[in-house]
Design a protein around this motif. Structure first.
Motif, PDB file in Angstrom:
ATOM      1  N   GLY A 226       0.594  -1.258  -0.037  1.00  0.00           N
ATOM      2  CA  GLY A 226      -0.136   0.066   0.099  1.00  0.00           C
ATOM      3  C   GLY A 226       1.055   1.216  -0.119  1.00  0.00           C
ATOM      4  N   LYS A 305     -14.793   2.484   2.482  1.00  0.00           N
ATOM      5  CA  LYS A 305     -13.977   2.746   1.457  1.00  0.00           C
ATOM      6  C   LYS A 305     -14.533   2.557   0.191  1.00  0.00           C
ATOM      7  N   THR A 307     -12.915   1.236  -3.463  1.00  0.00           N
ATOM      8  CA  THR A 307     -11.622   0.820  -4.232  1.00  0.00           C
ATOM      9  C   THR A 307     -11.897   0.342  -5.577  1.00  0.00           C
ATOM     10  N   ASP A 309     -10.348  -1.334  -8.410  1.00  0.00           N
ATOM     11  CA  ASP A 309      -9.607  -2.522  -8.625  1.00  0.00           C
ATOM     12  C   ASP A 309      -9.126  -2.895 -10.002  1.00  0.00           C
ATOM     13  N   TYR A 314     -15.290  -0.532  -9.611  1.00  0.00           N
ATOM     14  CA  TYR A 314     -15.097  -0.233  -8.368  1.00  0.00           C
ATOM     15  C   TYR A 314     -16.175  -0.776  -7.447  1.00  0.00           C
ATOM     16  N   SER A 361      -6.772   1.736  -6.415  1.00  0.00           N
ATOM     17  CA  SER A 361      -6.359   2.754  -5.772  1.00  0.00           C
ATOM     18  C   SER A 361      -7.903   2.979  -4.831  1.00  0.00           C
ATOM     19  N   THR A 362      -7.624   3.487  -3.601  1.00  0.00           N
ATOM     20  CA  THR A 362      -8.701   3.610  -2.648  1.00  0.00           C
ATOM     21  C   THR A 362      -8.824   4.882  -1.910  1.00  0.00           C
ATOM     22  N   GLU A 364     -10.757   6.129   1.605  1.00  0.00           N
ATOM     23  CA  GLU A 364     -11.026   5.549   2.912  1.00  0.00           C
ATOM     24  C   GLU A 364     -11.305   6.377   3.972  1.00  0.00           C
ATOM     25  N   TRP A 378      -5.172   6.338  -0.925  1.00  0.00           N
ATOM     26  CA  TRP A 378      -4.325   4.914  -1.459  1.00  0.00           C
ATOM     27  C   TRP A 378      -4.090   5.223  -2.741  1.00  0.00           C
ATOM     28  N   SER A 381      -3.771   0.730  -3.671  1.00  0.00           N
ATOM     29  CA  SER A 381      -4.597  -0.037  -2.689  1.00  0.00           C
ATOM     30  C   SER A 381      -4.300  -1.133  -1.910  1.00  0.00           C
ATOM     31  N   ASP A 383      -5.997  -3.171  -0.769  1.00  0.00           N
ATOM     32  CA  ASP A 383      -6.834  -4.353  -0.984  1.00  0.00           C
ATOM     33  C   ASP A 383      -6.917  -4.994  -2.110  1.00  0.00           C
TER      34      ASP A 383
END
Length: 868
Positions: A226, A305, A307, A309, A314, A361-362, A364, A378, A381, A383
């Protein structure tokens, strides 16, 4: 002297600070003259100005500007005159350990040491945020026992230096540098250097941050799980009045920490709807006693959050607290990268530019209903899978896959990645509409620009043409240029050329059998500035003023100047040639990192990070002391290192020109002159070599003979002609111009004439891929006013057997694993060079396209035949 300015496309929707750059014609603007900014109604807007580059006579070539705008004007005028001073100029006070900034709407304390780069953010006497720090997570893997174990080690920022880089009445810039340090006493390590610039504008309550992180680890063992930044928020109010809001695909997704919705109270007189809209709701009266008792039994959701991905997905999740499961809220496609967290005392919105494009990216929030909440961005991310910067293979594939050297130099040590973050303070809860406008503003360039005709008139960025459809052939060429841009714009999305390490680059060569680019075939994968698509895109923007082209060029500049270049270490100042992974090729050369690829963005936006990159490469020629670009051919030569006239020395000229024009340091002009004067003394002048011995200490080209290793298409394919033509405008050296003319003319001579003029040394086999020389031939034809030579230049571009460019560009639809649109013969090398040289030729020899002057045998020229 009046210069008209307009918005690139979008203008600010509210009070916003904007910075931009403008060029000036040779000799027009004296350095002692001041500039003012006029609105359409004749009123002055306060402006902060500074010189960015100079012409050789000392007049100003580029100026940078900052101003704060409201959403009420479409255009402005920049003119000489007394500047308007802001009623409330920004205030900056520096003490031993802190820098205090007061914009008039917000006060911020910046730390010069320690962990937190921002100590406190106050607006309207409310503390809205504090303890801003950088965070990262190292993933440590162990598989020695046959059981894979993973440790996640948290790290935080450790500030080394903080300085006020610019301090004016409208804008101030603070630059912070440091490293990430392990938080646990059991894992002591400092690594992952960072650079962070923080921007403040007068009378605004917003902050812009440009964050760069550098990789200094071992890719075999150092995995980054991260990477981001965190702020603490002292939110106030009841749980049902604390909200998070995410900017989704279109609008705002909003939720409170505690819902007013219960089994028996479905909307409670509209209060639930107000709550979801982000409004503050009061329940402490007899009228709502029953509702209050019910909602206090509802779960309190502390953590939220979003995210991203992938480029197409997302998810939003929430949980009550650590130790309990995450609950999926919803899914979407491409989030706009904004998160607001607030309570009864207001809150903060934070956003990341190119949020979905640079996945994973995240955004949160942790502890929404706690005494202190955490707001996190982030860039990578946690995650998702950890960054894996290892090479794709344990060997090189030089012969089969066009990789550069039989040496394994696939290291990410020294590369970087830059992201832009925005923060907005709200003293009261904003509406959904306000947040949507802010998210769109953060994702779109809010930039003042000049009209293309003005950029063209100044001649401040080399030789290029304005669009011209006055002649049928010119009209068709303009159509093909537009089709090339449109194809790559669509292809970026169709092929999903997105992601943290990839966004901004394009692929090298297409495979029409697989209906796929050769992403997995060595040197045919990522482009990495090969044959300078950057310059093509920037010229395409300058001549059109189109925002979509600007965004393509901006993304390519950010990527290729950071990811494809080494900023420290063994290869500092050099870049990696094209490969399956961006840093994978054994060729580390100056042509990939040269200033001429990136200076457009600096001059148009004043971006200080790009300025750093231009400074980094000014002495890139010293990097050749450690890595000879011609080591394969001259391993035991008398010279310590070697250069080719191009792309090596040409790249140095580009770097030195950038340093000379920006700083007026004539030492860098003299470095250019040293090489030119050496070439003047040789029988073949610029056609000498093309490989020389080289002394980085003295900048001398050491003649080794002519017709040696290194083909002449390498001399002119990598931005060398663009740098040399720009020097032609600046040096006022007739012999240098004559050398450029001679080079261009020589490329299209017959075999017999080449041998005759070079005393039997130079021959056709040394001058392959002649289309790449079309710009140089056009330069020669224009200087000599030679219609026959102009016709040869146009033949290089329009005869498909020579250019290898299939014209007209035709897209076709295919059904493969999905529905695709393709150009089966496309290569980025050919397309970028054809477009670049056509743009130049239209300027230099466009007049020779008329029917009675075009002296070309049209038998095999498909485009000309079609247009007739």
């Amino acid at each position: 002297m009046v210069l008209k300015l307009k918005w690139l496309k979008h203008k600010p929707k509210g009070r916003s600070g904007v910075s931009w750059g403008v060029p000036w014609e040779y000799g027009i603007l004296k350095r002692e003259e001041t500039l003012c900014l006029m609105e359409e109604n004749g009123k002055k807007t306060p402006i902060q100005s500074w010189p960015m580059a100079y012409w050789p006579d000392g007049s100003v070539k580029w100026t940078g500007h900052s101003a704060v705008f409201l959403a009420n004007e479409q255009s402005y005028e920049l003119t000489t005159g007394e500047n308007q001073i802001p009623e409330s100029p920004i205030q900056v006070i520096e003490s031993g350990n802190q820098i205090k900034v007061d914009t008039g709407e917000m006060q911020c304390i910046i730390n010069k040491q320690g962990t937190n780069f921002i100590e406190e953010i106050v607006s309207d006497s409310k503390k809205l945020g504090n303890k801003g720090r950088l965070i990262s997570i190292q993933e440590v893997r162990d598989e020695t026992s046959g059981v894979k174990t993973i440790q996640e080690i948290p790290l935080e920022s450790k500030i080394k230096t903080a300085e006020i880089e610019q301090n004016g009445s409208v804008r101030c810039v603070i630059k912070i540098e440091g490293e990430h340090e392990a938080i646990s006493i059991n894992h002591k390590r400092s690594w992952l250097p960072f650079q962070l610039r923080i921007y403040f504008y007068a009378r605004t309550s917003s902050i812009k941050m440009v964050h760069t992180f550098f990789y200094d680890g071992d890719p075999q063992t150092d995995f980054i799980k991260g990477l981001g930044m965190e702020f603490s928020l002292p939110l106030r109010g009841e749980a049902w009045n604390r909200h998070i809001r995410f900017a989704g695909d279109e609008g705002i997704y909003s939720e409170p920490a505690q819902l007013l919705l219960t089994r028996r109270h479905r909307n409670a007189g509209g209060l639930y709807e107000k709550q979801i809209n982000g409004e503050i709701v009061s329940l402490f009266d007899n009228q709502h006693q029953a509702l209050l008792e019910h909602i206090q039994q509802n779960a309190i959701w502390n953590d939220f959050k979003l995210t991203q991905d992938s480029a197409d997905h997302y998810r939003i999740m929430k949980r009550t607290s650590n130790g309990y499961s995450w609950v999926e809220s919803t899914h979407g496609t491409r989030a706009k990268g904004l998160l607001y967290a607030g309570g009864e005392n207001g809150g903060i919105a934070i956003g990341v530019k190119n949020f979905w494009q640079k996945f994973p990216s995240t955004l949160e929030v942790n502890g929404l209903n706690k005494l202190t909440s955490k707001l996190k961005v982030w860039f990578w991310s946690p995650d998702c899978e950890a960054m894996d910067l290892r090479h794709y293979s344990n060997e090189t594939h030089v012969v089969s896959a066009y990789e550069g050297f039989d040496e394994m130099r696939a290291t990410p040590f020294g590369i970087a990645n830059t992201n832009e973050v925005f923060l907005q303070c709200y003293n009261n809860a904003p509406s959904h509409e306000e947040l949507v406008e802010k998210a769109e503003e953060w994702q779109s360039p809010i930039l003042l620009v000049c009209d293309p005709t003005y950029y063209y008139k100044t001649k401040a960025l080399g030789i290029w043409s304005l669009p011209d459809t006055s002649h049928p052939i010119k009209a068709q060429l303009e159509s093909e240029l537009n089709k090339a841009i449109s194809f790559y714009k669509r292809e970026i999305d169709q092929r999903r050329w997105y992601g943290f390490w990839n966004y901004g680059d394009v692929m090298h060569t297409y495979d029409s059998i697989r209906h796929q680019w050769r992403y997995d075939l060595g040197g045919f994968a990522w482009q990495n500035t090969e044959l300078v698509p950057n310059i093509w895109l920037w010229y395409a923007f300058l001549r059109s003023g189109r925002e979509d082209i600007f965004k393509m060029a901006e993304a390519m500049t950010r990527h290729t100047s950071e990811v494809d270049v080494y900023h420290f270490g063994e290869y500092a100042g050099l870049g990696s040639r094209h490969n399956v992974v961006h840093w994978g090729c054994g060729c580390k050369e100056a042509r990939i990192s040269m200033a001429g690829l990136h200076k457009f963005y600096y001059f148009l936006t004043t971006d200080e990070r790009t300025s750093d990159l231009l400074i980094e490469v000014r002495d890139a020629d010293h990097g050749l002391s450690n890595l000879d670009p011609m080591r394969e051919f001259y391993p035991d030569d008398q010279y310590k290192t070697h250069v080719r006239v191009g792309p090596d020395w040409a790249a140095f000229c580009s770097n030195w020109l950038s340093e000379w024009e920006r700083t007026e340091n004539t030492n860098y002009r003299d470095k250019i002159s040293t090489g030119i004067e050496t070439l003047k003394q040789l029988p073949l002048r610029l056609l000498s070599g093309p490989t020389f011995g080289y002394s980085p200490e003295t900048n001398e080209l050491l003649h080794m003979g002519d017709g040696n290793e290194g083909s002449y298409h390498m001399v002119i394919a990598f931005g060398g002609p663009q740098a040399w033509m720009e020097l032609s405008q600046l040096l006022g050296d007739d012999e240098w111009d004559d050398m450029l003319v001679e080079f261009g003319e020589f490329y299209v001579l017959s075999q017999e004439e080449k041998l005759k003029r070079s005393n039997g040394i130079l021959h056709d086999n040394l001058f392959s891929l002649p289309m790449l020389a079309a710009g140089m031939v056009a330069f020669a034809a224009a200087k000599k006013k030679d219609s026959s030579l102009a016709a040869k230049a146009w033949k290089l571009l329009l005869d498909e057997e020579i250019s290898e460019m299939s014209l007209p560009i035709v897209e076709k639809e295919v059904k493969a694993w999905k529905h695709l649109t393709e150009v089966s013969t496309i290569t980025t090398n050919t397309t970028s060079q054809w477009c670049l040289n056509t743009i130049i030729a239209l300027e230099l020899i466009g007049e020779y396209l008329s029917a009675d002057q075009l002296l070309i045998n049209n038998e095999n020229i498909k485009l000309l035949n079609e247009m007739k």
